[in-house]
Each structure stands twice: as C-alpha cells, then as structure tokens.
Design a protein around this motif. Structure first.
Motif, short mmCIF file in Angstrom:
data_model
loop_
_atom_site.label_atom_id
_atom_site.label_comp_id
_atom_site.label_asym_id
_atom_site.label_seq_id
_atom_site.Cartn_x
_atom_site.Cartn_y
_atom_site.Cartn_z
N ARG A 30 -41.69 -32.75 -1.31
CA ARG A 30 -40.66 -33.49 -1.67
C ARG A 30 -40.97 -34.99 -2.38
O ARG A 30 -41.73 -35.61 -1.53
N ILE A 31 -40.52 -35.06 -3.59
CA ILE A 31 -40.79 -36.05 -4.45
C ILE A 31 -39.78 -37.00 -4.78
O ILE A 31 -38.72 -36.55 -5.37
N GLY A 32 -39.70 -38.11 -4.16
CA GLY A 32 -38.71 -39.26 -4.66
C GLY A 32 -38.92 -40.01 -5.74
O GLY A 32 -40.20 -40.48 -5.86
N TYR A 33 -38.14 -40.53 -6.48
CA TYR A 33 -38.32 -41.44 -7.67
C TYR A 33 -36.99 -42.10 -7.94
O TYR A 33 -35.82 -41.79 -7.22
N ILE A 34 -37.07 -43.33 -8.89
CA ILE A 34 -35.95 -44.02 -9.20
C ILE A 34 -35.21 -43.27 -10.32
O ILE A 34 -35.82 -43.18 -11.45
N GLY A 35 -33.87 -43.33 -10.26
CA GLY A 35 -33.14 -42.92 -11.31
C GLY A 35 -32.96 -44.17 -12.38
O GLY A 35 -33.60 -45.09 -12.37
N PRO A 36 -31.87 -43.85 -13.57
CA PRO A 36 -30.80 -42.81 -13.40
C PRO A 36 -31.13 -41.47 -13.89
O PRO A 36 -30.35 -40.60 -13.75
N SER A 37 -32.34 -41.02 -14.52
CA SER A 37 -32.53 -39.95 -15.13
C SER A 37 -32.85 -38.63 -13.89
O SER A 37 -32.98 -39.05 -12.75
N LYS A 38 -32.54 -37.49 -14.37
CA LYS A 38 -32.60 -36.28 -13.27
C LYS A 38 -34.21 -35.72 -13.37
O LYS A 38 -34.47 -34.87 -12.97
N THR A 39 -35.13 -36.51 -13.61
CA THR A 39 -36.51 -36.09 -13.61
C THR A 39 -37.44 -37.66 -13.37
O THR A 39 -36.94 -38.72 -13.80
N ALA A 40 -38.24 -37.42 -12.64
CA ALA A 40 -39.37 -38.56 -12.46
C ALA A 40 -39.93 -38.92 -14.00
O ALA A 40 -40.48 -40.00 -14.04
N GLY A 41 -40.24 -38.10 -14.82
CA GLY A 41 -40.85 -38.21 -16.00
C GLY A 41 -42.33 -38.56 -15.99
O GLY A 41 -42.72 -38.43 -14.76
N GLY A 42 -42.87 -39.09 -16.77
CA GLY A 42 -44.26 -39.39 -16.88
C GLY A 42 -45.08 -38.09 -16.46
O GLY A 42 -44.54 -36.93 -16.70
N ALA A 43 -46.35 -38.30 -15.98
CA ALA A 43 -47.12 -37.19 -15.84
C ALA A 43 -46.71 -36.21 -14.99
O ALA A 43 -46.91 -35.14 -14.91
N VAL A 44 -46.04 -36.79 -13.65
CA VAL A 44 -45.47 -35.87 -12.65
C VAL A 44 -44.46 -35.24 -13.10
O VAL A 44 -44.27 -33.87 -12.95
N GLY A 45 -43.59 -35.81 -13.82
CA GLY A 45 -42.32 -34.90 -14.33
C GLY A 45 -42.63 -34.10 -15.22
O GLY A 45 -42.20 -33.02 -15.15
N TRP A 46 -43.74 -34.22 -16.27
CA TRP A 46 -44.26 -33.26 -17.21
C TRP A 46 -45.11 -32.01 -16.53
O TRP A 46 -44.70 -30.87 -16.88
N ALA A 47 -45.59 -32.16 -15.25
CA ALA A 47 -46.29 -31.35 -14.62
C ALA A 47 -45.24 -30.45 -14.00
O ALA A 47 -45.38 -29.40 -13.96
N LEU A 48 -44.22 -31.01 -13.43
CA LEU A 48 -43.19 -30.19 -12.98
C LEU A 48 -42.31 -29.19 -13.97
O LEU A 48 -42.24 -28.17 -13.79
N HIS A 49 -42.17 -29.85 -15.26
CA HIS A 49 -41.52 -29.15 -16.22
C HIS A 49 -42.30 -28.28 -16.88
O HIS A 49 -41.83 -27.04 -16.90
N GLN A 50 -43.69 -28.17 -16.88
CA GLN A 50 -44.55 -27.21 -17.27
C GLN A 50 -44.95 -26.22 -16.03
O GLN A 50 -45.41 -25.17 -16.41
N GLY A 51 -44.35 -26.51 -14.86
CA GLY A 51 -45.01 -25.67 -13.74
C GLY A 51 -46.12 -25.69 -13.36
O GLY A 51 -46.64 -25.03 -12.26
N SER A 52 -46.96 -26.51 -13.60
CA SER A 52 -48.53 -26.83 -13.17
C SER A 52 -48.59 -27.42 -11.81
O SER A 52 -49.46 -26.89 -11.05
N LEU A 53 -47.79 -28.19 -11.66
CA LEU A 53 -47.83 -28.86 -10.37
C LEU A 53 -47.35 -27.84 -9.05
O LEU A 53 -48.06 -27.69 -8.23
N GLN A 54 -46.62 -27.17 -9.55
CA GLN A 54 -45.91 -25.99 -8.38
C GLN A 54 -47.07 -25.02 -8.11
O GLN A 54 -47.27 -24.58 -7.13
N LYS A 55 -47.53 -24.64 -9.36
CA LYS A 55 -48.66 -23.69 -9.15
C LYS A 55 -49.86 -24.07 -8.33
O LYS A 55 -50.54 -23.65 -7.39
#
Length: 313
Positions: A30-55
């Motif tokens: 569970r990763i919490g971040y500050i809005g208003p966007s629907k993703t944390a963005g940055g390296a963590v958001g990118w890693a989630l988008h790419q699926g590399s963090l989940q893997k």
C-alpha cells in the motif's frame, strides 16, 4: 505413540504453512501519496506504470501494489503510522514533523528533489514589497509554509498575515480578494500562471524548495527486511528510464491528471528526479526544513537525520 502423533500432525502443519505462504504472497503493498493526480508520479509512479515494481516485490511477498491518494501530508502520516499504509510519498516537512512528534518511521529515499513554490499574486501584487501589510495564503505545515517562513526570516516578506488554506481553495480565495497572494505547490503554481495571476516569487530563487520523500514505518521494515534493497533498485532503474525518455514519462503522467502538458512539464522538470538514494541537494534541503520546523516551534523535538535514514550497507 509419540511418533504416530507427530506423523499425524505433519500434513496438518503443511496445510497451515501453505495457507500462510499463500496469504503472504497475496499481501497488498500500500503506497500513499499526495494528490491531486491519480498517481504518485516520479520514479515510483513510473515503475508502477511499467510494472517493474509489481514484478520486483512479488518474490518478497506482495501479490499486488495499490496507490492511495491523500489531500495533505498530516493525513498521510496518520494513515502510515496507523498501519493503513506501508509506504508514504509526501513532503519532507510533514514527514519530519511526524517523525519528531511520534517517531517510528524510516526515510528510504526521495521521489523528487527540489519541488518549487510559486508565490502567486492577485491583480496589483507583483513584488514581495507589494505584499507588506497584506494577506498571504499558505497550506499549514507544508513545504510552501516553510518557503514563506523563510522569506519572512530573511526579511524579504514583511508585515504579512498568514492565512492557512488548502491549495484546492486558493484560486477562489484569490479571485474573491480574501488573500492577496498564495504560495502554490507544483501543478497549481503553473496553472495560476496560465490564468494570468502574477508570479511574485519562486522558492528556487532562495534555496527554499521542498522534497518529496519516501518513508516507511520501522515495524514494516522489521517484517520485510528485503524490501528496501528491492524497492531502491527498482526506483534507481526507473529514474534512468524516465531521464532517458522524458516525453514518454510526461505522456504517462498526463493520463492521470487534469492539468495540461505545459503545466506538468513546468511542475516536474527532469532535474528533480535523481538516482542517488540520498542526493546531496535533497539532504541539504532536508536540513533546512528541519531548522524551519524547530525555529517555528512546529516541533519541539529534534530529529537526528542520520539515524532517520535507512542503513544502506
């Protein structure tokens, strides 16, 4: 008799172990971040988008990863320290405040270094001198608050009244004349610029920017000793990727925000994403934030930053 009893228990024990292993494998990170966007963005958001963090976290027990958005840092801190989150990505000001007041957390890195603040004025307010005797809006306890307090302590902002309000209320307060200027964070600052509010000042002119830090609880780390090295390796690789393909990064982020591309590029320049776990600039800004919190008596207890950082050895 004892041997028979042991043999009879073994299948049952194996079944229990299998259930426990399955439960661990299905645990949600569970990763919490500050809005208003629907993703944390940055390296963590990118890693989630790419699926590399989940893997990467699947082999250490996390079957899924989910982002949770919060309106402000204190709310995120409360969720983190109440075990409703595993990882918190938010400003260094509320993160340090929570550590000073309650303890129990560890800093494991930065998601961004050097977020700017835009001091935006209504019509007729164009310089810091124009704000003398006026009302300035600022989110209480935020990196924007730290910036405004820094201007005051340096004698650059004189005889102002601080009005505490959230960024979501800033534009309407400016338009009504309830405040004369607002210390705006990323996304909102460039948005107000685009709406022709006056840019009075920037935090980057004075070395008063803020950081987006990554924090976990000590209890979480004790249960997941492999987490940091796994997570930090993914974060570092993600920084390399987004630095190599910034256009792809911005196109990803635009899918999760209501702001337009020029606003996002101005808010999140590539220079804010650094590969080092504890970059020199980030640590210097962190030290300034700690001094601000103590000087303003927002916290009563000092934080030993060296002990707050995770041991990377």
């Amino acid at each position: 008799m004892g041997v028979l009893a042991l043999a009879a228990c073994q299948p049952q024990k194996a079944a229990v172990d299998a259930k426990q292993s399955q439960a661990i494998a299905n645990e949600e990170l569970r990763i919490g971040y500050i809005g208003p966007s629907k993703t944390a963005g940055g390296a963590v958001g990118w890693a989630l988008h790419q699926g590399s963090l989940q893997k990467a976290v699947a082999p250490i027990g996390f079957g899924s990863v989910k982002e949770y958005v919060f309106a402000n840092g204190p709310d995120l801190s409360e969720a983190l320290l109440s075990n409703k989150l595993d990882v918190g990505i938010f400003g260094d000001t509320p993160a340090l405040t929570a550590q000073a007041n309650r303890g129990g957390s560890t800093l494991i890195g930065f998601n961004a270094v050097g977020h700017d603040v835009w001091l935006m004025g209504r019509e007729g307010i164009e310089t810091l001198a124009d704000l003398e005797g006026k009302n300035v809006g600022v989110p209480n306890g935020s990196y924007m608050h730290r910036y405004v307090s820094g201007l005051i302590s340096q004698g650059l902002l004189k005889n102002v009244t601080l009005n505490y309000l959230l960024p979501r209320d800033a534009q309407s307060a400016l338009s009504r004349g309830d405040i004369d200027a607002f210390a705006a964070p990323i996304q909102l600052g460039p948005q107000l610029q685009a709406l022709n509010y006056n840019t009075v000042d920037l935090a980057s002119k004075h070395g008063l920017e803020g950081n987006s830090v990554i924090v976990v609880t000590d209890e979480f780390l004790s249960r997941n000793p492999q987490f940091f090295k796994t997570f930090d390796s993914v974060r570092r690789q993600a920084v390399k990727e987004l630095q190599a393909q910034p256009d792809a990064y911005y196109q990803y982020y635009l899918k999760y925000t209501d702001y337009k591309e020029p606003i996002i590029r101005a808010s999140f320049p590539m220079s804010t994403y650094l590969e080092d776990t504890f970059p020199e600039k980030g640590m210097a800004l962190l030290a300034g934030t700690k001094s601000f919190l103590l000087q303003q008596k927002i916290v009563q207890k000092d934080v030993n930053v060296d002990k707050w950082l995770i041991n990377t050895n």
